[in-house]
Write a protein that holds these residues in place. Structure first.
Motif, PDB file in Angstrom:
ATOM      1  N   ASP A 197     -61.486  70.898  11.842  1.00 21.16           N
ATOM      2  CA  ASP A 197     -60.411  71.589  11.134  1.00 21.16           C
ATOM      3  C   ASP A 197     -59.539  72.349  12.143  1.00 21.16           C
ATOM      4  O   ASP A 197     -59.580  73.565  12.227  1.00 21.16           O
ATOM      5  CB  ASP A 197     -60.996  72.536  10.077  1.00 21.16           C
ATOM      6  CG  ASP A 197     -59.939  73.075   9.147  1.00 21.16           C
ATOM      7  OD1 ASP A 197     -58.854  72.467   9.037  1.00 21.16           O
ATOM      8  OD2 ASP A 197     -60.190  74.125   8.523  1.00 21.16           O
ATOM      9  N   TYR A 198     -58.759  71.595  12.912  1.00 17.83           N
ATOM     10  CA  TYR A 198     -57.873  72.198  13.912  1.00 17.83           C
ATOM     11  C   TYR A 198     -56.764  72.978  13.213  1.00 17.83           C
ATOM     12  O   TYR A 198     -56.359  72.636  12.116  1.00 17.83           O
ATOM     13  CB  TYR A 198     -57.230  71.125  14.786  1.00 17.83           C
ATOM     14  CG  TYR A 198     -58.189  70.247  15.535  1.00 17.83           C
ATOM     15  CD1 TYR A 198     -58.968  70.751  16.570  1.00 17.83           C
ATOM     16  CD2 TYR A 198     -58.306  68.904  15.218  1.00 17.83           C
ATOM     17  CE1 TYR A 198     -59.838  69.931  17.274  1.00 17.83           C
ATOM     18  CE2 TYR A 198     -59.171  68.076  15.918  1.00 17.83           C
ATOM     19  CZ  TYR A 198     -59.933  68.588  16.934  1.00 17.83           C
ATOM     20  OH  TYR A 198     -60.784  67.783  17.628  1.00 17.83           O
ATOM     21  N   GLU A 199     -56.258  73.996  13.897  1.00 19.34           N
ATOM     22  CA  GLU A 199     -55.167  74.793  13.334  1.00 19.34           C
ATOM     23  C   GLU A 199     -53.884  74.567  14.120  1.00 19.34           C
ATOM     24  O   GLU A 199     -53.907  74.230  15.304  1.00 19.34           O
ATOM     25  CB  GLU A 199     -55.535  76.281  13.378  1.00 19.34           C
ATOM     26  CG  GLU A 199     -56.689  76.620  12.453  1.00 19.34           C
ATOM     27  CD  GLU A 199     -56.966  78.113  12.419  1.00 19.34           C
ATOM     28  OE1 GLU A 199     -56.194  78.900  12.994  1.00 19.34           O
ATOM     29  OE2 GLU A 199     -57.980  78.475  11.793  1.00 19.34           O
ATOM     30  N   ASN A 200     -52.755  74.763  13.428  1.00 17.14           N
ATOM     31  CA  ASN A 200     -51.420  74.728  14.038  1.00 17.14           C
ATOM     32  C   ASN A 200     -51.097  73.403  14.736  1.00 17.14           C
ATOM     33  O   ASN A 200     -50.515  73.400  15.821  1.00 17.14           O
ATOM     34  CB  ASN A 200     -51.239  75.888  15.019  1.00 17.14           C
ATOM     35  CG  ASN A 200     -51.476  77.228  14.367  1.00 17.14           C
ATOM     36  OD1 ASN A 200     -50.979  77.469  13.262  1.00 17.14           O
ATOM     37  ND2 ASN A 200     -52.246  78.081  15.012  1.00 17.14           N
ATOM     38  N   ILE A 201     -51.470  72.294  14.100  1.00 14.58           N
ATOM     39  CA  ILE A 201     -51.127  70.981  14.646  1.00 14.58           C
ATOM     40  C   ILE A 201     -49.675  70.678  14.280  1.00 14.58           C
ATOM     41  O   ILE A 201     -49.310  70.676  13.107  1.00 14.58           O
ATOM     42  CB  ILE A 201     -52.053  69.870  14.094  1.00 14.58           C
ATOM     43  CG1 ILE A 201     -53.519  70.113  14.497  1.00 14.58           C
ATOM     44  CG2 ILE A 201     -51.582  68.483  14.542  1.00 14.58           C
ATOM     45  CD1 ILE A 201     -53.800  70.044  15.975  1.00 14.58           C
ATOM     46  N   ASP A 202     -48.864  70.414  15.290  1.00 11.47           N
ATOM     47  CA  ASP A 202     -47.478  70.033  15.054  1.00 11.47           C
ATOM     48  C   ASP A 202     -47.374  68.524  14.839  1.00 11.47           C
ATOM     49  O   ASP A 202     -46.706  68.069  13.924  1.00 11.47           O
ATOM     50  CB  ASP A 202     -46.606  70.431  16.254  1.00 11.47           C
ATOM     51  CG  ASP A 202     -45.165  69.992  16.074  1.00 11.47           C
ATOM     52  OD1 ASP A 202     -44.390  70.775  15.499  1.00 11.47           O
ATOM     53  OD2 ASP A 202     -44.821  68.861  16.488  1.00 11.47           O
ATOM     54  N   THR A 203     -48.040  67.770  15.721  1.00 18.55           N
ATOM     55  CA  THR A 203     -47.918  66.314  15.716  1.00 18.55           C
ATOM     56  C   THR A 203     -49.295  65.661  15.784  1.00 18.55           C
ATOM     57  O   THR A 203     -50.134  66.068  16.576  1.00 18.55           O
ATOM     58  CB  THR A 203     -47.090  65.851  16.939  1.00 18.55           C
ATOM     59  OG1 THR A 203     -45.793  66.454  16.884  1.00 18.55           O
ATOM     60  CG2 THR A 203     -46.949  64.341  16.985  1.00 18.55           C
ATOM     61  N   VAL A 204     -49.488  64.641  14.945  1.00 19.60           N
ATOM     62  CA  VAL A 204     -50.654  63.768  15.049  1.00 19.60           C
ATOM     63  C   VAL A 204     -50.125  62.443  15.585  1.00 19.60           C
ATOM     64  O   VAL A 204     -49.162  61.893  15.044  1.00 19.60           O
ATOM     65  CB  VAL A 204     -51.338  63.547  13.680  1.00 19.60           C
ATOM     66  CG1 VAL A 204     -52.459  62.513  13.803  1.00 19.60           C
ATOM     67  CG2 VAL A 204     -51.880  64.850  13.124  1.00 19.60           C
TER      68      VAL A 204
ATOM     69  N   PRO B 149     -49.628  68.719   9.464  1.00 17.01           N
ATOM     70  CA  PRO B 149     -48.775  68.607  10.653  1.00 17.01           C
ATOM     71  C   PRO B 149     -47.314  68.444  10.222  1.00 17.01           C
ATOM     72  O   PRO B 149     -47.029  68.091   9.074  1.00 17.01           O
ATOM     73  CB  PRO B 149     -49.287  67.326  11.318  1.00 17.01           C
ATOM     74  CG  PRO B 149     -49.770  66.494  10.170  1.00 17.01           C
ATOM     75  CD  PRO B 149     -50.368  67.487   9.201  1.00 17.01           C
ATOM     76  N   LYS B 150     -46.404  68.682  11.162  1.00 22.76           N
ATOM     77  CA  LYS B 150     -44.990  68.446  10.874  1.00 22.76           C
ATOM     78  C   LYS B 150     -44.698  66.947  10.843  1.00 22.76           C
ATOM     79  O   LYS B 150     -43.863  66.489  10.082  1.00 22.76           O
ATOM     80  CB  LYS B 150     -44.118  69.124  11.926  1.00 22.76           C
ATOM     81  CG  LYS B 150     -44.097  70.629  11.792  1.00 22.76           C
ATOM     82  CD  LYS B 150     -43.055  71.245  12.718  1.00 22.76           C
ATOM     83  CE  LYS B 150     -42.978  72.735  12.486  1.00 22.76           C
ATOM     84  NZ  LYS B 150     -43.746  73.506  13.453  1.00 22.76           N
ATOM     85  N   ARG B 151     -45.399  66.202  11.719  1.00 23.88           N
ATOM     86  CA  ARG B 151     -45.145  64.758  11.768  1.00 23.88           C
ATOM     87  C   ARG B 151     -46.382  63.998  12.238  1.00 23.88           C
ATOM     88  O   ARG B 151     -47.275  64.557  12.876  1.00 23.88           O
ATOM     89  CB  ARG B 151     -43.980  64.441  12.689  1.00 23.88           C
ATOM     90  CG  ARG B 151     -44.295  64.706  14.151  1.00 23.88           C
ATOM     91  CD  ARG B 151     -43.171  64.287  15.063  1.00 23.88           C
ATOM     92  NE  ARG B 151     -43.472  64.735  16.417  1.00 23.88           N
ATOM     93  CZ  ARG B 151     -42.848  64.329  17.476  1.00 23.88           C
ATOM     94  NH1 ARG B 151     -41.862  63.469  17.380  1.00 23.88           N
ATOM     95  NH2 ARG B 151     -43.186  64.778  18.677  1.00 23.88           N
TER      96      ARG B 151
END
Length: 120
Positions: free
Chosen positions: A53-60, A81-83
């Motif tokens: 459960d990672y936090e603050n992921i912007d991009t996968v 994630p944002k994208r």
């Protein structure tokens, strides 16, 4: 701006694109976490083998074929994630639709090209 990235399909094999992407993302200074089949380390990044459960992921950024992606649908959406970047060979219209329904951008692109052209 540096974007915290989750690489899914990370490989310890140096000739795999996911491995090259981890090295390049690290070189460009992006904070990074990774999930793969085997535990290990690439460019100082620990590869997890479970869905953390990672936090603050912007991009996968995905390096899994569409069939292997299915088990990650809910997980990725839960990270908000944002994208999600679909690298060559990972294209998945079914998943694009789910992401759109959850207000997550999907991008069919190559992470290495995006980095190399300052579009990441």
């Amino acid at each position: 701006m540096k974007k915290k990235t989750l690489v899914i399909g990370a490989s310890l094999k140096t000739n795999r694109y996911s491995n090259i992407a981890i090295n390049r993302l690290t070189m460009y200074g992006h904070p990074l976490v990774a999930i793969g089949l085997k535990k290990g380390e690439v460019a100082g990044v620990e590869i997890d083998t479970e869905m953390v459960d990672y936090e603050n992921i912007d991009t996968v950024t995905l390096y899994l074929n569409p069939q292997r992606q299915e088990e990650y649908y809910d997980y990725i959406i839960s990270l908000k994630p944002k994208r999600v970047v679909f690298n060559p060979g990972t294209e998945n219209p079914e998943f694009y639709k789910l992401l759109k329904e959850n207000n997550i951008e999907s991008e069919v692109a190559c992470t290495l090209v995006l980095l190399g052209t300052n579009q990441y």
